[in-house]
Design a protein around this motif. Structure first.
Motif, short mmCIF file in Angstrom:
data_model
loop_
_atom_site.label_atom_id
_atom_site.label_comp_id
_atom_site.label_asym_id
_atom_site.label_seq_id
_atom_site.Cartn_x
_atom_site.Cartn_y
_atom_site.Cartn_z
N GLY A 1 43.64 45.73 3.88
CA GLY A 1 43.77 44.64 4.84
C GLY A 1 42.92 43.43 4.55
O GLY A 1 42.91 42.48 5.33
N HIS A 2 42.24 43.40 3.41
CA HIS A 2 41.38 42.26 3.08
C HIS A 2 42.22 41.11 2.52
O HIS A 2 43.06 41.30 1.64
CB HIS A 2 40.32 42.67 2.05
CG HIS A 2 39.33 43.65 2.57
ND1 HIS A 2 38.21 43.26 3.28
CD2 HIS A 2 39.30 45.01 2.50
CE1 HIS A 2 37.51 44.35 3.61
NE2 HIS A 2 38.16 45.42 3.15
N LEU B 1 32.47 33.44 4.67
CA LEU B 1 32.20 34.54 3.75
C LEU B 1 33.45 35.37 3.51
O LEU B 1 34.31 35.50 4.39
CB LEU B 1 31.10 35.45 4.32
CG LEU B 1 29.75 34.80 4.58
CD1 LEU B 1 28.76 35.86 5.08
CD2 LEU B 1 29.22 34.12 3.34
N PRO B 2 33.57 35.94 2.33
CA PRO B 2 34.67 36.87 2.08
C PRO B 2 34.41 38.18 2.83
O PRO B 2 33.27 38.49 3.19
CB PRO B 2 34.60 37.09 0.56
CG PRO B 2 33.16 36.88 0.21
CD PRO B 2 32.69 35.80 1.15
N THR B 3 35.46 38.92 3.08
CA THR B 3 35.29 40.25 3.70
C THR B 3 35.12 41.34 2.64
O THR B 3 34.79 42.47 2.97
CB THR B 3 36.49 40.59 4.58
OG1 THR B 3 37.68 40.64 3.77
CG2 THR B 3 36.66 39.57 5.70
N ILE C 1 40.26 46.89 7.31
CA ILE C 1 40.15 45.93 8.39
C ILE C 1 41.54 45.61 8.93
O ILE C 1 42.55 45.75 8.24
CB ILE C 1 39.45 44.62 7.94
CG1 ILE C 1 40.29 43.90 6.88
CG2 ILE C 1 38.06 44.90 7.44
CD1 ILE C 1 39.72 42.53 6.53
N VAL C 2 41.58 45.20 10.18
CA VAL C 2 42.83 44.84 10.83
C VAL C 2 42.82 43.34 11.06
O VAL C 2 41.98 42.81 11.79
CB VAL C 2 43.01 45.58 12.16
CG1 VAL C 2 44.31 45.15 12.83
CG2 VAL C 2 42.97 47.09 11.95
N ASN C 3 43.75 42.66 10.40
CA ASN C 3 43.81 41.20 10.56
C ASN C 3 44.60 40.84 11.81
O ASN C 3 45.62 41.47 12.10
CB ASN C 3 44.47 40.58 9.33
CG ASN C 3 43.63 40.72 8.09
OD1 ASN C 3 42.45 40.36 8.09
ND2 ASN C 3 44.21 41.28 7.02
#
Length: 339
Positions: free
Chosen positions: A176-177, A239-241, A336-338
């Motif tokens: 999910g990134h 920032l990047p995840t 992660i959930v966008n």
């Protein structure tokens, strides 16, 4: 004074030639003569000269190895495999750590020639024209391990670095990134520099994700470099995840930097490494990494080189040997959930 072969011959009552034949394990030496020679060797404490024996047999059983950075977890592991395989086949290594210094490499290659090594393993690809010409004129087999220099006809034992980097990036996308940073290597390197960067970029492009150059930095594969490059990324406005580093050493440096900035891995930023070195299990959280079959690569490198040596350059391997890579998911990445 050191005991000489003529002393053994005198003690055993045989010729120097007979002693030499016994030392070299030649057939057709009578058993009673072998017994007398071996007894004289034991009583006198004679130690054969390896150099003298190599001059007679035309074999030194030496393999020269050029290592770019022996402090790297990747190179220390593959070197261990090379040494073990060579030793089990009766060969010794002359290992030269050039610390990315090309001038040192030319000096060591000259020493290899003088020491009459029977084969050479090179583990880096920054080769200038002088070195390229030199190794092309050497009358010994040369094999590249873990790298593929441009325009070289020598065999390389490698993985598909482009595809491996593509899949490592795709793993993060699958979690999910969408904001994925990159800590790359030396872009003068085709294998670990350009190919891995291309794999990262194309994975993002193919999945319709934006390439943000603010999250892209290039280091030198070492832990401190990973730390410094991550610090630059953390200075950005957004920032990047997740971050993909093209060596486990740099990934660990990035993780340390994230921790020092009061952020968490993978809570705030997920991290993926490359190599599958022993570092992946030593750090906390354990590092997810694209694994090269490091130990097997070393073994295959020596095995192929020994075939080239025994075939006196006439062995046809069918070209480069491409080893399989695989992604090992551990604890340094989260889904992660966008919105």
């Amino acid at each position: 004074m050191a005991v000489k072969i003529k002393d053994v011959a005198k003690k055993a009552g045989v010729s120097v030639t007979t002693v030499s034949r016994v030392l070299n394990g030649e057939k057709y030496v009578k058993d009673d003569l072998k017994l007398r020679v071996n007894r004289a060797i034991e009583e006198l404490g004679y130690v054969p000269s390896q150099i003298a024996r190599s001059l007679v047999s035309r074999k030194t059983n030496l393999i020269g190895v050029i290592v770019p950075d022996i402090t790297s977890n990747f190179y220390s592991t593959i070197l261990s495999s090379i040494e073990e395989t060579a030793s089990s086949n009766g060969y010794n290594l002359l290992v030269c750590n050039i610390s990315e210094d090309i001038d040192k490499e030319f000096k060591y290659l000259t020493i290899f020639k003088e020491m009459r090594v029977e084969g050479i393993v090179i583990m880096h690809e920054k080769i200038n024209e002088e070195i390229r010409t030199f190794i092309n004129k050497l009358n010994v087999p040369v094999i590249f391990s873990s790298v593929k220099p441009m325009d070289q006809e020598f065999i390389s034992v490698i993985i598909d670095d482009y595809q491996a980097a593509y899949e490592a990036t795709e793993h993060l996308i699958g979690l999910g990134h969408e904001r994925i940073g990159f800590i790359g290597g030396d872009m003068r390197d085709i294998t670990s520099g350009q190919n891995r960067y291309s794999g990262y970029r194309n994975a993002l492009t193919d999945h319709k994700l934006k390439i943000v150059y603010e999250w892209i930095r290039f280091g030198d594969y070492k832990v401190q470099s990973g730390y410094d490059m991550m610090r630059e990324i953390l200075r950005g406005k957004q920032l990047p995840t997740a971050v993909f580093a093209v060596s486990d050493d740099m990934a660990v440096g990035a993780m340390n930097c994230i921790y020092d900035h009061k952020l968490q891995v993978p809570g705030d930023i997920s991290v993926v490494g490359f190599d599958g070195s022993q570092l992946t299990e030593l750090v906390r959280p354990r590092l997810s990494s694209m694994e090269q079959p490091i130990y097997e690569m070393g073994s295959v490198t020596v095995g192929t080189l020994l075939k080239l040596i025994s075939a006196e350059g006439e062995y046809d391997s069918g070209g480069d040997i491409i080893m399989k890579h695989r992604f090992i998911a551990r604890d340094s990445c989260r889904r992660i959930v966008n919105p």
